[in-house]
Motif scaffolding. Sequence first.
Motif, PDB file in Angstrom:
ATOM      1  N   ALA A 304     -51.419  98.163 -40.187  1.00 23.36           N
ATOM      2  CA  ALA A 304     -51.375  98.240 -41.614  1.00 23.36           C
ATOM      3  C   ALA A 304     -50.043  98.748 -42.136  1.00 23.36           C
ATOM      4  CB  ALA A 304     -52.474  99.144 -42.104  1.00 23.36           C
ATOM      5  N   GLY A 305     -48.930  98.423 -41.501  1.00 25.99           N
ATOM      6  CA  GLY A 305     -47.651  98.531 -42.166  1.00 25.99           C
ATOM      7  C   GLY A 305     -46.905  99.840 -42.083  1.00 25.99           C
ATOM      8  N   GLY A 306     -45.582  99.715 -41.872  1.00 26.18           N
ATOM      9  CA  GLY A 306     -44.689 100.854 -41.978  1.00 26.18           C
ATOM     10  C   GLY A 306     -44.940 101.945 -40.947  1.00 26.18           C
ATOM     11  N   LEU A 307     -44.219 103.039 -41.119  1.00 25.18           N
ATOM     12  CA  LEU A 307     -44.304 104.152 -40.181  1.00 25.18           C
ATOM     13  C   LEU A 307     -45.554 104.998 -40.368  1.00 25.18           C
ATOM     14  CD1 LEU A 307     -40.600 105.298 -39.916  1.00 25.18           C
ATOM     15  CD2 LEU A 307     -41.880 103.721 -38.501  1.00 25.18           C
ATOM     16  N   TRP A 308     -46.402 104.618 -41.320  1.00 25.79           N
ATOM     17  CA  TRP A 308     -47.713 105.269 -41.374  1.00 25.79           C
ATOM     18  C   TRP A 308     -48.421 105.106 -40.033  1.00 25.79           C
ATOM     19  CZ3 TRP A 308     -51.089 104.777 -46.388  1.00 25.79           C
ATOM     20  CH2 TRP A 308     -50.399 105.329 -47.471  1.00 25.79           C
ATOM     21  N   ALA A 309     -48.117 104.024 -39.334  1.00 25.45           N
ATOM     22  CA  ALA A 309     -48.803 103.750 -38.063  1.00 25.45           C
ATOM     23  C   ALA A 309     -48.600 104.862 -37.049  1.00 25.45           C
ATOM     24  CB  ALA A 309     -48.317 102.420 -37.482  1.00 25.45           C
ATOM     25  N   ASN A 310     -47.518 105.611 -37.166  1.00 28.81           N
ATOM     26  CA  ASN A 310     -47.260 106.697 -36.217  1.00 28.81           C
ATOM     27  C   ASN A 310     -47.938 108.007 -36.613  1.00 28.81           C
ATOM     28  OD1 ASN A 310     -45.618 104.935 -34.743  1.00 28.81           O
ATOM     29  ND2 ASN A 310     -43.832 105.451 -35.979  1.00 28.81           N
ATOM     30  N   TRP A 311     -48.682 107.963 -37.715  1.00 27.98           N
ATOM     31  CA  TRP A 311     -49.386 109.165 -38.182  1.00 27.98           C
ATOM     32  C   TRP A 311     -50.852 108.878 -38.481  1.00 27.98           C
ATOM     33  CZ3 TRP A 311     -46.322 113.571 -38.479  1.00 27.98           C
ATOM     34  CH2 TRP A 311     -44.939 113.367 -38.408  1.00 27.98           C
ATOM     35  N   VAL A 312     -51.304 107.675 -38.125  1.00 29.32           N
ATOM     36  CA  VAL A 312     -52.661 107.269 -38.468  1.00 29.32           C
ATOM     37  C   VAL A 312     -53.601 107.485 -37.291  1.00 29.32           C
ATOM     38  CG1 VAL A 312     -52.491 104.834 -37.727  1.00 29.32           C
ATOM     39  CG2 VAL A 312     -53.986 105.443 -39.642  1.00 29.32           C
ATOM     40  N   GLY A 313     -54.863 107.741 -37.600  1.00 32.10           N
ATOM     41  CA  GLY A 313     -55.893 107.860 -36.573  1.00 32.10           C
ATOM     42  C   GLY A 313     -57.143 107.100 -36.981  1.00 32.10           C
ATOM     43  N   TRP A 314     -58.047 106.959 -36.030  1.00 32.48           N
ATOM     44  CA  TRP A 314     -59.328 106.262 -36.252  1.00 32.48           C
ATOM     45  C   TRP A 314     -60.463 107.251 -36.074  1.00 32.48           C
ATOM     46  CZ3 TRP A 314     -62.944 102.793 -37.373  1.00 32.48           C
ATOM     47  CH2 TRP A 314     -64.097 102.700 -36.595  1.00 32.48           C
ATOM     48  N   GLU A 315     -61.429 107.194 -36.964  1.00 28.54           N
ATOM     49  CA  GLU A 315     -62.658 107.964 -36.834  1.00 28.54           C
ATOM     50  C   GLU A 315     -63.752 107.215 -37.579  1.00 28.54           C
ATOM     51  OE1 GLU A 315     -63.737 112.664 -36.713  1.00 28.54           O
ATOM     52  OE2 GLU A 315     -62.645 111.973 -38.478  1.00 28.54           O
TER      53      GLU A 315
END
Length: 763
Positions: A304-315
């Motif tokens: 889902a785009g940008g450097l958010w991917a390096n701070w995102v998690g799944w729950e």
Amino acid sequence: MKSNGIGIQIILVLIIGAMLLVSGCWDSPTVEPGPFDTPTSSTFGQEVATEVPIGIATPGDDEEEDSTPDDFVEEDIGTGPTSEQEPTELTYIYQDELEIGWNEWSWDIATDYESSNPVFKDQHALSITPEHAWAGYGAWFEGGFDATPYAYLNVAIQASEEDEWYTILLLGQGGKTLSEEGFLINPPVGSWEEVQIPLSQLGGAYTQIFGLRIMNTEEINGTYYLDEVGFGGVAPAPTATPIPEPQTIQLSVDAGRSIEPFSNEMLGLGLVNWEHSWDKYFPAEVPHLTDVFKIADVGLVRYAGGLWANWVGWERLSQRDPYTEWQPDPANYSSQFGGQIDKNNTYTFHYGINEIDKLAQFSQETGSQIMIQVNVSMNDPYMWADLLHYTNVENDYNFKYWELGNELDLETSRDSEAGMDDSTYQERVRQYAKVLRSVDPNIVIVGGVPSSGHDIIATNWAEGTNEMSRYLTAAVDGGADSLSYHWYQSCNTFTDTDAVTVWTWPLKPGEDGIADPKQNWRHSYSRIWSQIGPERVQDEVIPAGSPMTQGITELNYDSCDHEVAPQNSNHLNAVWLADILGRLAYNGLDYATWYTGYGTQGQGYPVAFTVEDYYPETVYLRPSYYTLFLYANYFGDQLLYSSSDNEAAISIWASTDSDDPNSLKLIVTNISNSIITSPIEISGFRANSGSKVVLSNPSPLDMTFASNDQSHGSTINGVTLDAATITTAADQIPGEPVTIEGNRITETFPPYSVTAIRLTANG
């Protein structure tokens, strides 16, 4: 193309812009990131100006913007209409009061709209008292004011202290200045000076104007006065851009020589989760967006785009609002993985279970494969194994691609906590691949994902850097199935059309300490990199004989301009895309995802946009979408040999189509300012009929904000694409006949146009 000297100057500007990018222009999480951003608190893509504080806001926008010109040059005072023109009464912004439709938008000033002394005309004047340097008065017209009929901006101005300088600027959509320098004036003290500034000088001729800005530029903060502010004069008829003499360039196609497949995964689009957070619509809920993707045959959606991917998690909870810090609770995962989840990691963003379900719905309705961006920075492969189990085992979502990390070369160069060196990344790839494949061995593990295919960011442009990114090599050694990287041709070139069309740079052996000019990273700032990039990855990174694939998962023109940025989706961008897309596939690229597929009008990246942040009712299609539409509806799935005698000016891509076996389909892109008449020599296919459609624009070099809004002017054979009727658009576009003479067709290609040709043979 520019001369060599100017070309090198442009390159240096690009280098400086890109170096600023990696030296910490953006910091820690707070606003929606662009393609290179970690979540940050500063403005993305803002221009750097000395001695100018940041803090000039755009109406209705929380992001800050600094649009103050770096260099001020006093201009000659403008004049009114010529003797051949009839003067008009002013259409006012201010006359005794702020006119209806205009609203104040200022910062760090005090205003009095009913000042009685001094007054230039009538009863009142507007007094403005800055609180410090670089303060600004602004007036904003919501929805835009049509300045097309007018010739000049009229301003009466008086200062109260000597040597005060003011810059007058007009604003376009999104609050961005329409000219880089504006109009600089040093008004008299104790008397009025009335000036009439040509709108062409302010960048406001024949366009919509959204605002007026007047800024003081020195430490002196005396009161100044305005009166009789408005638009006047009669706009002269626009002067047509001279068209150079027609050229003749030979094109050829060999239908008997297959080159590479052209998958619909080359027509991929990225979706960014900040456009689907904070209770905004998920993709499947946006009106007509499903149809827009389906008719463009979008084969791959990256989420889902940008450097958010390096701070995102799944729950397994509903989506949290972005920037809500949270730590995983093992109870919110399957029993198979809950006990192995790292409870101590803190995440800033969240893939929610409702979000993933809606993404799957969108995938099923559009027919697009899904690429999930996976966080490897937090080093918790079991969290992502749980997501994979949810999507592909518990549900039949079959998300195909799992991309590990995002632009870790950039994160590392900025000393971000999310960064890691290439050896650490190699081990993460190995660990994640092992765990994820244990859940579903049929997925494709995508690795590398650097912000550039070259290693220049990791080395900070060190002399002699000629290698491809070390993160690509690390992904190979870690056991990835596919390699991805990002390509933007430019950084903050704004209205420079030559920077879009440039074919190559005249580089010599040894320049930048690089012996082989083909390996010089400077080529990534020109169109020829669409040939060189995939070739180098295949030849230098992917092991010989390996089935490993490669893709570009962020593709667009300007990486640094995160505002309205017409250059990222206007007509010239569409022509650029048509040229490079075929070349990328021709030289071995397997998939590409355009940055981005959907967003709001305030960013120039999306091919489809809305004017509302929340609950949009209408989606508008920008010119770049038209290129995807052409490839989807007028091109095939197997590339054939093709050539152009002058690829800098015109390219040709040829294909057969498994769904249309008795046809030969061509995309011809004229990216020059000349009319080109080209004989196309065809071997291996005997056509007996044919038709064509042409993507064109009456103002193909327009780089104003109007060039990527609803009124952009691009059409296909005169037809404007409408999201609400996109499902029948191809049937509504009338084809034009082509002239066939034996094994040759001869066509004339307008400047800055894309022509799709379908030839048929007897079955």
